[in-house]
Motif scaffolding. Structure first.
Motif, mmCIF file in Angstrom:
data_model
loop_
_atom_site.group_PDB
_atom_site.id
_atom_site.type_symbol
_atom_site.label_atom_id
_atom_site.label_comp_id
_atom_site.label_asym_id
_atom_site.label_seq_id
_atom_site.Cartn_x
_atom_site.Cartn_y
_atom_site.Cartn_z
ATOM 1 N N THR A 29 31.172 11.223 -44.154
ATOM 2 C CA THR A 29 32.130 10.900 -43.101
ATOM 3 C C THR A 29 32.723 9.548 -43.438
ATOM 4 O OG1 THR A 29 30.850 12.112 -41.453
ATOM 5 C CG2 THR A 29 32.412 10.486 -40.625
ATOM 6 N N SER A 30 34.031 9.451 -43.365
ATOM 7 C CA SER A 30 34.680 8.170 -43.671
ATOM 8 C C SER A 30 34.716 7.292 -42.433
ATOM 9 C CB SER A 30 36.106 8.403 -44.162
ATOM 10 O OG SER A 30 36.956 8.754 -43.084
ATOM 11 N N LYS A 31 34.920 6.024 -42.673
ATOM 12 C CA LYS A 31 35.309 5.121 -41.597
ATOM 13 C C LYS A 31 36.804 5.359 -41.388
ATOM 14 C CE LYS A 31 31.846 1.633 -42.373
ATOM 15 N NZ LYS A 31 31.554 0.228 -42.645
ATOM 16 N N PRO A 32 37.354 4.934 -40.257
ATOM 17 C CA PRO A 32 38.802 5.114 -40.059
ATOM 18 C C PRO A 32 39.586 4.450 -41.190
ATOM 19 C CG PRO A 32 37.763 4.544 -37.999
ATOM 20 C CD PRO A 32 36.714 4.374 -39.067
ATOM 21 N N PHE A 33 40.635 5.139 -41.636
ATOM 22 C CA PHE A 33 41.503 4.628 -42.687
ATOM 23 C C PHE A 33 42.936 4.909 -42.299
ATOM 24 C CE2 PHE A 33 40.390 8.968 -43.734
ATOM 25 C CZ PHE A 33 41.565 9.535 -44.190
ATOM 26 N N ARG A 34 43.857 4.217 -42.934
ATOM 27 C CA ARG A 34 45.271 4.327 -42.567
ATOM 28 C C ARG A 34 46.054 5.052 -43.660
ATOM 29 N NH1 ARG A 34 48.041 2.484 -38.626
ATOM 30 N NH2 ARG A 34 46.477 1.026 -37.909
ATOM 31 N N THR A 35 46.888 5.984 -43.226
ATOM 32 C CA THR A 35 47.910 6.588 -44.083
ATOM 33 C C THR A 35 49.220 6.490 -43.313
ATOM 34 O OG1 THR A 35 47.518 8.819 -43.238
ATOM 35 C CG2 THR A 35 46.332 8.203 -45.229
#
Length: 181
Positions: A119-125
């Motif tokens: 599971t990733s930490k929140p990231f921005r695209t």
């Protein structure tokens, strides 16, 4: 490790933190491609080399169904790919979209590969924050040769993926140039 055998040294063992970061990187990579060059919607492997990072090689998943792809992969790079994964916008809560997986498997030349859940930490695209979840596989660099990578997964709700990669592992021209300097 040969094209016929895969031992424990051939598996890229990732910590949950490393795997989560790679899952976010993979989604940034996958979502960066325009629709007409997307490695994820690609049916043949033609766009497998879309903006690959220099430190590893991503293999694309699919949005479901059966896909057969053929592509070349540099021999000096680790491989990271989803067997089953999701991402969603994370507007207020950094929780991933989990699904009820009925089965998931990957194999190289018929030899089963271990899957890891990340599971990733929140990231921005772009303008959006996202969070990713999935069952992933990482491989140490494969020696030059021919490989068949089979990926199959399905949910209890009926969604399924069945992807076959015919991989030709070749020398990395960037590595040769760097060694010559």
């Amino acid at each position: 490790m040969s094209g016929d055998a895969l031992n424990a040294e051939g598996i890229w063992q990732l910590t949950p933190q490393e795997g989560g970061k790679l899952a976010a990187r993979w989604w940034k990579w996958a979502l960066s491609a325009p629709d007409d060059r997307s490695p994820v919607t690609d049916q043949t492997g033609e766009f497998a080399d879309w903006k690959q990072p220099r430190d590893l090689w991503f293999l694309a998943g699919t949005y479901g169904g059966r896909v057969v792809r053929r592509c070349q992969v540099p021999a000096q790079r680790r491989l990271f790919f989803p067997v089953f994964n999701t991402q969603r916008r994370s507007r207020f809560a950094p929780t991933p979209m989990l699904v009820d997986v009925a089965s998931a498997e990957a194999a190289v030349n018929g030899l089963p590969l271990p899957l890891q859940e990340f599971t990733s930490k929140p990231f921005r695209t772009g303008l959006y924050r996202r969070v990713a979840w999935g069952l992933w596989c990482g491989l140490e660099p494969l020696p030059a040769g021919q490989y068949v990578l089979d990926i199959k997964a399905r949910t209890t709700g009926g969604f399924w993926v069945d992807t076959t990669y015919h991989l030709t592992v070749v020398g990395d021209p960037h590595a040769s140039a760097a060694q010559a300097l």
